[in-house]
Write an enzyme that holds these catalytic residues in place. Structure first.
Site, mmCIF file in Angstrom:
data_model
loop_
_atom_site.group_PDB
_atom_site.id
_atom_site.type_symbol
_atom_site.label_atom_id
_atom_site.label_comp_id
_atom_site.label_asym_id
_atom_site.label_seq_id
_atom_site.Cartn_x
_atom_site.Cartn_y
_atom_site.Cartn_z
ATOM 1 N N SER A 35 0.805 -1.226 0.000
ATOM 2 C CA SER A 35 0.000 0.000 0.000
ATOM 3 C C SER A 35 0.839 1.277 0.000
ATOM 4 O O SER A 35 0.318 2.337 -0.328
ATOM 5 C CB SER A 35 -0.934 0.004 1.217
ATOM 6 O OG SER A 35 -0.177 -0.169 2.404
ATOM 7 N N ASP A 327 -2.177 8.481 7.895
ATOM 8 C CA ASP A 327 -3.182 7.612 8.514
ATOM 9 C C ASP A 327 -2.463 6.650 9.462
ATOM 10 O O ASP A 327 -1.273 6.820 9.716
ATOM 11 C CB ASP A 327 -4.021 6.910 7.418
ATOM 12 C CG ASP A 327 -3.216 5.887 6.621
ATOM 13 O OD1 ASP A 327 -2.031 5.637 6.948
ATOM 14 O OD2 ASP A 327 -3.768 5.328 5.661
ATOM 15 N N HIS A 330 0.461 4.965 6.936
ATOM 16 C CA HIS A 330 1.214 5.523 5.806
ATOM 17 C C HIS A 330 1.630 6.976 6.004
ATOM 18 O O HIS A 330 0.847 7.769 6.527
ATOM 19 C CB HIS A 330 0.354 5.449 4.536
ATOM 20 C CG HIS A 330 -0.227 4.099 4.305
ATOM 21 N ND1 HIS A 330 -1.496 3.766 4.697
ATOM 22 C CD2 HIS A 330 0.302 2.987 3.757
ATOM 23 C CE1 HIS A 330 -1.739 2.495 4.396
ATOM 24 N NE2 HIS A 330 -0.662 1.989 3.829
#
Ligand SMILES: *[C@@H]1O[C@H](CO)[C@@H](O)[C@H](O)[C@H]1NC(C)=O
Ligand SMILES: *[C@@H]1O[C@H](CO)[C@@H](O)[C@H](O)[C@H]1NC(C)=O
Length: 360
Positions: A35, A327, A330
């Site tokens: 991600s 977040d 990340h």
């Protein structure tokens, strides 16, 4: 009067020619990973529970006008910024997008997937994701499409000049080893297993003509708000065990890359020191202009807003450029910018044995 004009014109055309040469198509970028660098693949995985296709993800991403794209950050990923730095005009599109075919392959393709890891089992709690083995299968399919589109020789040249950017491994700890889905196994044995799988994966890429491979180390996964909101913290303000595992893995990764550089003629395997680069930003966040390196800008729960994923109902910070973390997992675009520029232009402590600019 006429002579200087002729001279000027010829000078002008010389400059144009030189400028033209400098503006040759930049190398393609093939992006693999999790991600940190997914540019939208998971949007196409219906069963995936790891998605960033909703507000406020992408709120600062100019190319989409602030609409979510599937990137797990507020703006550009490290792979996006590296692409810009080397002169790419478009970001490498997600492999699973149906329009990623033909001429759209020539700048490179992104195979990265939220929750993906080196091992197939990694990320199983998120149901659907592309693990590294599958990402390489997909690159093999791109490789065959390029052969058809350009002819084998030109396709081989494009791939040999291309940058292969790989950011994988964090989920093999966060979403495997450190969870109840893992088999009970000593850290060294587990890390060895990761290295065997990774060696096989990087060898496959080499056999598919990859020559310029930028392999990211694991970031300080003990410092992410998800960890610091739950675990007891050490004197650095981070959770100790995840960072110890990352450091152990990174040491073995460095050795593996040295070995691969020796066995594969013409190969360049670079160690991108994401751990130290991000740790430096975290430790010295104030001198970089950040207000916090512990709170998530978008998230809720725990001391640092790191328990509940970023979504429309999350609290959102006022000034995103003042946060290291977007977040619970990340970094923000602001942190990504610092790290990515050092990978392209930095010195041997940032990326070794050479930087990305030298690699090109
Ligand atoms: C992981 O999955 C891929 C494709 O889904 C498969 O080709 C590969 O053999 C699997 N790897 C292992 C080690 O089981
Ligand atoms: C790529 O795909 C071809 C055709 O399916 C297969 O023969 C080959 O072994 C694959 N190569 C790699 C490195 O996976």
């Amino acid at each position: 009067m006429s002579l200087p004009l002729v001279l000027m014109l010829s000078l002008f055309s010389t400059m144009m020619t030189l400028g033209g040469a400098a503006r040759d198509r930049p190398p393609a970028i093939f992006v693999f990973g999790d991600s940190h660098v997914d540019s939208g693949n998971n949007n196409y995985l219906l069963a995936s529970l790891s998605k960033a296709d909703h507000f406020p993800n992408g709120i600062d991403f100019k190319a989409s006008g602030g609409m979510p794209t599937g990137r797990f950050t507020n703006g550009r990923t490290i792979a996006d910024i590296i692409g810009e730095e080397i002169g790419q005009l478009n970001y490498a599109p997600p492999f699973l997008d149906q329009y990623t075919t033909g001429a759209a392959l020539l700048n490179g393709v992104n195979y990265a997937s939220g929750a993906g890891g080196i091992l197939n089992k990694t990320g199983a709690l998120y149901v659907s994701r592309l693990g590294m083995d599958l990402q390489i299968d997909y690159f093999n399919s791109t490789r065959q499409q390029l052969d058809e589109f350009l002819g084998k020789i030109k396709a081989g040249e494009l791939v040999q000049k291309a940058i292969f950017s790989i950011t994988i491994g964090a989920n093999d700890f966060l979403n495997n080893y450190l969870t109840f889905i893992s088999d009970f196994e000593a850290p060294d044995a587990y890390i060895n297993r990761l290295m065997i799988a990774l060696k096989d994966q990087l060898t496959r890429l080499y056999h598919l003509d990859a020559r310029k491979i930028v392999m990211g180390s694991i970031v300080p996964i003990g410092c992410i708000p998800y960890q610091t909101s739950l675990a007891p913290l050490d004197e650095t303000g981070c959770a100790a065990l995840p960072n110890q595992l990352a450091i152990k893995y990174n040491g073995k990764l460095r050795d593996l890359l040295t070995e691969l550089n020796q066995i594969f003629p013409g190969s360049n395997f670079l160690y991108a020191n994401l751990y130290d680069l991000l740790m430096d930003v975290i430790t010295n966040h104030q001198s970089y202009g950040f207000e916090t390196a512990s709170d998530a800008c978008c998230g809720n729960g725990g001391v640092h807003g790191g328990i509940i994923a970023c979504g429309p109902a999350s609290s959102l910070c006022g000034d995103r450029s003042k946060y290291v973390y977007w977040d619970p997992y990340h970094p923000t675009e602001a942190a990504n910018l610092i790290v990515a520029k050092k990978l392209v232009h930095g010195d041997a402590k940032d990326i070794s044995p050479i930087n990305i600019q030298q690699l090109i």
